[in-house]
Design a protein around this motif. Sequence first.
Motif, PDB file in Angstrom:
ATOM      1  N   MET A  78     -68.074-105.489  72.412  1.00 21.84           N
ATOM      2  CA  MET A  78     -67.825-105.463  73.843  1.00 21.84           C
ATOM      3  C   MET A  78     -68.910-105.579  74.680  1.00 21.84           C
ATOM      4  O   MET A  78     -69.812-104.998  74.528  1.00 21.84           O
ATOM      5  CB  MET A  78     -67.144-104.264  74.024  1.00 21.84           C
ATOM      6  N   ASP A  79     -68.826-106.601  75.715  1.00 19.21           N
ATOM      7  CA  ASP A  79     -70.154-106.668  76.625  1.00 19.21           C
ATOM      8  C   ASP A  79     -70.338-105.347  77.480  1.00 19.21           C
ATOM      9  O   ASP A  79     -69.377-104.656  77.759  1.00 19.21           O
ATOM     10  CB  ASP A  79     -70.120-107.797  77.631  1.00 19.21           C
ATOM     11  N   THR A  80     -71.445-104.948  77.879  1.00 16.41           N
ATOM     12  CA  THR A  80     -71.822-104.063  78.725  1.00 16.41           C
ATOM     13  C   THR A  80     -72.017-104.347  80.075  1.00 16.41           C
ATOM     14  O   THR A  80     -72.807-105.210  80.561  1.00 16.41           O
ATOM     15  CB  THR A  80     -73.199-103.284  78.157  1.00 16.41           C
ATOM     16  N   THR A  81     -71.217-103.822  80.929  1.00 14.61           N
ATOM     17  CA  THR A  81     -71.459-104.316  82.574  1.00 14.61           C
ATOM     18  C   THR A  81     -72.159-103.221  83.105  1.00 14.61           C
ATOM     19  O   THR A  81     -72.791-102.214  82.468  1.00 14.61           O
ATOM     20  CB  THR A  81     -70.114-104.299  83.275  1.00 14.61           C
ATOM     21  N   THR A  82     -72.629-103.327  84.442  1.00 12.87           N
ATOM     22  CA  THR A  82     -73.375-102.545  85.139  1.00 12.87           C
ATOM     23  C   THR A  82     -72.886-101.222  85.226  1.00 12.87           C
ATOM     24  O   THR A  82     -73.284-100.189  85.038  1.00 12.87           O
ATOM     25  CB  THR A  82     -73.661-102.984  86.587  1.00 12.87           C
ATOM     26  N   ILE A  83     -71.569-101.113  85.394  1.00 13.63           N
ATOM     27  CA  ILE A  83     -70.630 -99.811  85.422  1.00 13.63           C
ATOM     28  C   ILE A  83     -70.940 -99.135  84.118  1.00 13.63           C
ATOM     29  O   ILE A  83     -71.036 -97.769  83.901  1.00 13.63           O
ATOM     30  CB  ILE A  83     -69.032 -99.896  85.789  1.00 13.63           C
ATOM     31  N   ASP A  84     -70.729 -99.808  82.835  1.00  9.96           N
ATOM     32  CA  ASP A  84     -70.895 -99.368  81.761  1.00  9.96           C
ATOM     33  C   ASP A  84     -72.248 -98.737  81.476  1.00  9.96           C
ATOM     34  O   ASP A  84     -72.481 -97.838  80.857  1.00  9.96           O
ATOM     35  CB  ASP A  84     -70.597-100.327  80.582  1.00  9.96           C
ATOM     36  N   LEU A  85     -73.360 -99.440  81.857  1.00  6.92           N
ATOM     37  CA  LEU A  85     -74.434 -98.802  81.862  1.00  6.92           C
ATOM     38  C   LEU A  85     -74.748 -97.348  82.344  1.00  6.92           C
ATOM     39  O   LEU A  85     -75.267 -96.484  82.052  1.00  6.92           O
ATOM     40  CB  LEU A  85     -75.815 -99.652  82.404  1.00  6.92           C
ATOM     41  N   GLU A  86     -73.987 -97.404  83.675  1.00  3.50           N
ATOM     42  CA  GLU A  86     -74.110 -95.996  84.463  1.00  3.50           C
ATOM     43  C   GLU A  86     -73.468 -94.999  83.494  1.00  3.50           C
ATOM     44  O   GLU A  86     -73.640 -93.816  83.579  1.00  3.50           O
ATOM     45  CB  GLU A  86     -73.753 -96.064  85.762  1.00  3.50           C
ATOM     46  N   GLN A  87     -72.184 -95.495  83.061  1.00  3.77           N
ATOM     47  CA  GLN A  87     -71.439 -94.407  81.845  1.00  3.77           C
ATOM     48  C   GLN A  87     -72.208 -94.190  80.972  1.00  3.77           C
ATOM     49  O   GLN A  87     -72.257 -92.883  80.436  1.00  3.77           O
ATOM     50  CB  GLN A  87     -70.191 -95.094  81.752  1.00  3.77           C
ATOM     51  N   MET A  88     -72.903 -95.149  80.292  1.00  5.50           N
ATOM     52  CA  MET A  88     -73.810 -94.484  79.107  1.00  5.50           C
ATOM     53  C   MET A  88     -74.839 -93.629  79.686  1.00  5.50           C
ATOM     54  O   MET A  88     -75.070 -92.947  78.812  1.00  5.50           O
ATOM     55  CB  MET A  88     -74.425 -95.954  78.569  1.00  5.50           C
ATOM     56  N   GLY A  89     -75.428 -94.001  80.570  1.00  5.99           N
ATOM     57  CA  GLY A  89     -76.373 -92.980  81.193  1.00  5.99           C
ATOM     58  C   GLY A  89     -75.759 -91.534  81.417  1.00  5.99           C
ATOM     59  O   GLY A  89     -76.520 -90.639  80.838  1.00  5.99           O
ATOM     60  N   LYS A  90     -74.515 -91.684  81.872  1.00  5.67           N
ATOM     61  CA  LYS A  90     -74.131 -90.213  82.000  1.00  5.67           C
ATOM     62  C   LYS A  90     -73.849 -89.724  80.947  1.00  5.67           C
ATOM     63  O   LYS A  90     -74.075 -88.475  80.656  1.00  5.67           O
ATOM     64  CB  LYS A  90     -72.760 -90.336  82.982  1.00  5.67           C
ATOM     65  N   ALA A  91     -73.208 -90.409  79.877  1.00  2.02           N
ATOM     66  CA  ALA A  91     -72.962 -89.815  78.526  1.00  2.02           C
ATOM     67  C   ALA A  91     -74.131 -89.276  77.888  1.00  2.02           C
ATOM     68  O   ALA A  91     -74.364 -88.224  77.253  1.00  2.02           O
ATOM     69  CB  ALA A  91     -72.346 -90.597  77.807  1.00  2.02           C
ATOM     70  N   ALA A  92     -75.352 -90.070  78.009  1.00  3.62           N
ATOM     71  CA  ALA A  92     -76.529 -89.780  77.326  1.00  3.62           C
ATOM     72  C   ALA A  92     -76.995 -88.481  77.886  1.00  3.62           C
ATOM     73  O   ALA A  92     -77.588 -87.560  77.256  1.00  3.62           O
ATOM     74  CB  ALA A  92     -77.576 -90.916  77.591  1.00  3.62           C
ATOM     75  N   LYS A  93     -77.235 -88.320  79.398  1.00  9.26           N
ATOM     76  CA  LYS A  93     -77.346 -87.082  79.773  1.00  9.26           C
ATOM     77  C   LYS A  93     -76.844 -85.588  79.393  1.00  9.26           C
ATOM     78  O   LYS A  93     -77.362 -84.744  79.078  1.00  9.26           O
ATOM     79  CB  LYS A  93     -77.557 -87.204  81.442  1.00  9.26           C
ATOM     80  N   ALA A  94     -75.494 -86.030  79.199  1.00  7.60           N
ATOM     81  CA  ALA A  94     -74.404 -84.754  78.731  1.00  7.60           C
ATOM     82  C   ALA A  94     -74.969 -84.607  77.243  1.00  7.60           C
ATOM     83  O   ALA A  94     -75.100 -83.532  76.709  1.00  7.60           O
ATOM     84  CB  ALA A  94     -73.192 -85.250  78.801  1.00  7.60           C
ATOM     85  N   ALA A  95     -75.193 -85.637  76.631  1.00  2.00           N
ATOM     86  CA  ALA A  95     -75.560 -85.455  75.158  1.00  2.00           C
ATOM     87  C   ALA A  95     -76.876 -84.862  74.993  1.00  2.00           C
ATOM     88  O   ALA A  95     -77.302 -84.102  74.008  1.00  2.00           O
ATOM     89  CB  ALA A  95     -75.407 -86.839  74.361  1.00  2.00           C
ATOM     90  N   ALA A  96     -77.980 -85.254  75.928  1.00  2.00           N
ATOM     91  CA  ALA A  96     -79.066 -84.528  76.065  1.00  2.00           C
ATOM     92  C   ALA A  96     -79.099 -83.245  76.087  1.00  2.00           C
ATOM     93  O   ALA A  96     -80.040 -82.368  75.635  1.00  2.00           O
ATOM     94  CB  ALA A  96     -80.187 -85.391  76.770  1.00  2.00           C
ATOM     95  N   ALA A  97     -78.501 -82.851  77.036  1.00  2.00           N
ATOM     96  CA  ALA A  97     -78.174 -81.314  77.537  1.00  2.00           C
ATOM     97  C   ALA A  97     -77.801 -80.288  76.162  1.00  2.00           C
ATOM     98  O   ALA A  97     -78.332 -79.374  75.763  1.00  2.00           O
ATOM     99  CB  ALA A  97     -77.092 -81.106  78.392  1.00  2.00           C
ATOM    100  N   ILE A  98     -76.779 -81.094  75.339  1.00  2.00           N
ATOM    101  CA  ILE A  98     -76.336 -80.538  74.122  1.00  2.00           C
ATOM    102  C   ILE A  98     -77.460 -80.486  73.120  1.00  2.00           C
ATOM    103  O   ILE A  98     -77.823 -79.525  72.435  1.00  2.00           O
ATOM    104  CB  ILE A  98     -75.138 -81.066  73.556  1.00  2.00           C
ATOM    105  N   LEU A  99     -78.116 -81.623  72.808  1.00  2.00           N
ATOM    106  CA  LEU A  99     -79.285 -81.531  71.839  1.00  2.00           C
ATOM    107  C   LEU A  99     -80.150 -80.847  72.138  1.00  2.00           C
ATOM    108  O   LEU A  99     -81.079 -80.085  71.144  1.00  2.00           O
ATOM    109  CB  LEU A  99     -79.827 -83.088  71.883  1.00  2.00           C
ATOM    110  N   GLY A 100     -80.679 -80.509  73.334  1.00  2.00           N
ATOM    111  CA  GLY A 100     -81.772 -79.584  73.592  1.00  2.00           C
ATOM    112  C   GLY A 100     -81.435 -78.127  73.360  1.00  2.00           C
ATOM    113  O   GLY A 100     -82.278 -77.293  73.367  1.00  2.00           O
ATOM    114  N   GLN A 101     -80.070 -77.748  73.061  1.00  2.00           N
ATOM    115  CA  GLN A 101     -79.632 -76.352  72.480  1.00  2.00           C
ATOM    116  C   GLN A 101     -79.541 -76.343  71.131  1.00  2.00           C
ATOM    117  O   GLN A 101     -79.086 -75.183  70.512  1.00  2.00           O
ATOM    118  CB  GLN A 101     -78.754 -76.320  73.378  1.00  2.00           C
ATOM    119  N   LEU A 102     -79.773 -77.285  70.335  1.00  4.75           N
ATOM    120  CA  LEU A 102     -79.418 -77.218  68.906  1.00  4.75           C
ATOM    121  C   LEU A 102     -80.592 -76.495  68.109  1.00  4.75           C
ATOM    122  O   LEU A 102     -81.721 -76.580  68.753  1.00  4.75           O
ATOM    123  CB  LEU A 102     -79.352 -78.745  68.355  1.00  4.75           C
ATOM    124  N   THR A 103     -80.354 -75.921  67.256  1.00  2.00           N
ATOM    125  CA  THR A 103     -81.470 -75.426  66.269  1.00  2.00           C
ATOM    126  C   THR A 103     -82.152 -76.321  65.347  1.00  2.00           C
ATOM    127  O   THR A 103     -81.319 -77.224  65.377  1.00  2.00           O
ATOM    128  CB  THR A 103     -80.665 -74.221  65.253  1.00  2.00           C
TER     129      THR A 103
END
Length: 418
Positions: free
Chosen positions: A1-26
């Motif tokens: 699936m091609d990535t559009t500008t909106i998709d990049l923003e969604q990917m960025g939001k998802a990555a920030k949410a994932a990073a918040a979880i990763l930062g708490q992992l042991t």
Amino acid sequence: MDTTTIDLEQMGKAAKAAAAILGQLTTAQKNAGLLAMADALEMHTGTILAANQEDLKAASMMPSKFKDRLVLTEARIADMAAGVRQVAVLDDPTAQTDRAWVNYAGLTIAQKRVPLGVVGMIYEARPNVTVDAAALTFKSGNAVILRGGKEALHSNMALATVLQDVLATHGLPSDAVQLVTDTRHEVANQLMHLNDYLDVLIPRGGRGLIKAVVEQATVPVIETGAGNCHIYVDAQAQLDMAVAIVVNAKVQRPSVCNAAEKLLIHADVADEQLPVIAKALQEHGVELRGDQRARAIVPSMHAATDEDWDTEYNDLIMAVKVVDSEEAAIAHINAHNTKHSEAIITDNYQNSQRFLQQVDAAVVYVNASTRFTDGFEFGFGAEIGISTQKLHARGPMGLAALTTIKYQVLGNGQVRED
């Protein structure tokens, strides 16, 4: 699936949410995830190789020097898995305190290692980068958004799918590893301006790619290395050692950034040693391009141009220059290198120390091949790139280079009086 500008923003939001979880992992949770990734890569070797074959068919006209980076084999996938396992056994940089002290006011101040957050990667036809980047960012608590070259799209998609499936199976955020599947230049340009979501962008590839990212990105960039690497054969060099090192550095994998591109040799030993070194290189198919003095000794060399001294060939080509002193060699290297890796071959301790101190590069060698500039060889498990800049990180970048610092300050009611 091609990535559009909106998709990049969604990917960025998802990555920030994932990073918040990763930062708490042991550390144990991260290591378990990494070991599962390594097992899955080996388990899905057939699928990955089939995807790689699709890329290779489409790249049939690609020059062999670049196709070498694209090719995956069972051995290379096994090496990827081994690198991931090595990352798993390394110390977790975010599980440590760099230092702590109590100041005059009785405040306890601790300097802690913390993840950068969301890392972006733009790279060329190198599927191994997909796995190296995922392993290192995951262990250091960062999310990553990957944008590989179109030549490796099927390979990268297969690798990313394997890694994401592992994360999901283990209850970890699969958005910790995301791949941009639209390889158009305009999408890469959008990624370079994703300031609200990316904490750092790391380009990895040829000089053209790196230059474009450094000049165009508004996201902070860590500049990684094009490699115009030199080997200087000193007046007090052992010939057998010089031949072995120069041939290894040039011939083993000429398409990579830590391959030697230039040979400098002291005039006092050039008549004796250069014909032997040149013969060994030519027997391996290396085209030699020499200055006037080098060609007078080995007439079969082509004439080097001014452009040659600044060129990263990524091919079986090497330029050769005869110099009158170590000082002249150092001056030439510092004028023409890309600050990657440089080497001297010498039995003179003082000359070796002068070379180590005065050559401006991320990695400087005495009596060793430049091919060792590599995260795995340095014991980092893998590398996310080789930084040729001086701020934040330099040289092969492992886990520590993907962290920053946070000061945690504990008090008991202190207020500042002045």
